[in-house]
Design a protein around this motif. Structure first.
Motif, short mmCIF file in Angstrom:
data_model
loop_
_atom_site.label_atom_id
_atom_site.label_comp_id
_atom_site.label_asym_id
_atom_site.label_seq_id
_atom_site.Cartn_x
_atom_site.Cartn_y
_atom_site.Cartn_z
N ARG A 248 37.85 35.74 42.74
CA ARG A 248 36.97 34.57 42.78
C ARG A 248 37.22 33.63 41.61
O ARG A 248 37.10 32.42 41.73
CB ARG A 248 35.52 35.05 42.75
CG ARG A 248 34.49 33.95 42.85
CD ARG A 248 33.08 34.55 42.73
NE ARG A 248 32.07 33.55 43.01
CZ ARG A 248 31.64 32.66 42.13
NH1 ARG A 248 32.14 32.62 40.91
NH2 ARG A 248 30.71 31.78 42.48
N ALA B 4 43.14 33.29 46.86
CA ALA B 4 42.45 33.23 48.15
C ALA B 4 42.65 31.83 48.71
O ALA B 4 42.52 30.85 47.99
CB ALA B 4 40.97 33.53 47.98
N LEU C 26 41.04 28.56 47.43
CA LEU C 26 39.60 28.60 47.19
C LEU C 26 39.29 29.49 46.00
O LEU C 26 39.96 30.49 45.76
CB LEU C 26 38.88 29.17 48.42
CG LEU C 26 39.05 28.40 49.73
CD1 LEU C 26 38.50 29.22 50.88
CD2 LEU C 26 38.36 27.06 49.64
N ASN C 27 38.24 29.12 45.27
CA ASN C 27 37.71 30.00 44.23
C ASN C 27 36.23 29.69 44.04
O ASN C 27 35.68 28.81 44.68
CB ASN C 27 38.50 29.86 42.92
CG ASN C 27 38.31 28.55 42.21
OD1 ASN C 27 37.63 27.65 42.69
ND2 ASN C 27 38.93 28.43 41.04
N LEU D 214 34.79 29.60 47.51
CA LEU D 214 35.24 30.86 48.12
C LEU D 214 34.05 31.63 48.67
O LEU D 214 34.08 32.12 49.81
CB LEU D 214 36.01 31.70 47.10
CG LEU D 214 36.51 33.05 47.59
CD1 LEU D 214 37.44 32.90 48.79
CD2 LEU D 214 37.21 33.79 46.45
#
Length: 77
Positions: free
Chosen positions: A33, A47, A56-57, A61
């Motif tokens: 994350r 991700a 994404l984070n 995310l």
């Protein structure tokens, strides 16, 4: 009484193992994350989401994971 103590001790051990696995999973997710959005260009684990092809984070995310999980739940899977 001894049987009850043994059963409780067994259950405590099982819960401790489950808790440890949940901690490992949480640490793994938090690591992912918090990855830098530049990870894709620098190489490494990240991700992403397709077909948008975005990395994404953090809150993004979390939001996309929640949406995908809710969508799957509503589809009956």
């Amino acid at each position: 009484m001894s049987d009850m103590v043994d059963e409780l001790a067994c259950e405590i051990g099982r819960l401790q193992q489950e808790n440890e696995q949940l901690r490992v999973d949480a640490a793994r997710y938090n690591w992912l994350r918090n990855r830098d959005l530049n990870t894709i260009s620098q190489g490494g684990v990240f991700a992403g989401m397709t077909p948008e092809n975005v990395v994404l984070n953090e809150d993004d995310l979390d939001r996309e994971i929640d949406a995908a999980m809710n969508s799957k739940d509503e589809a009956g899977s």
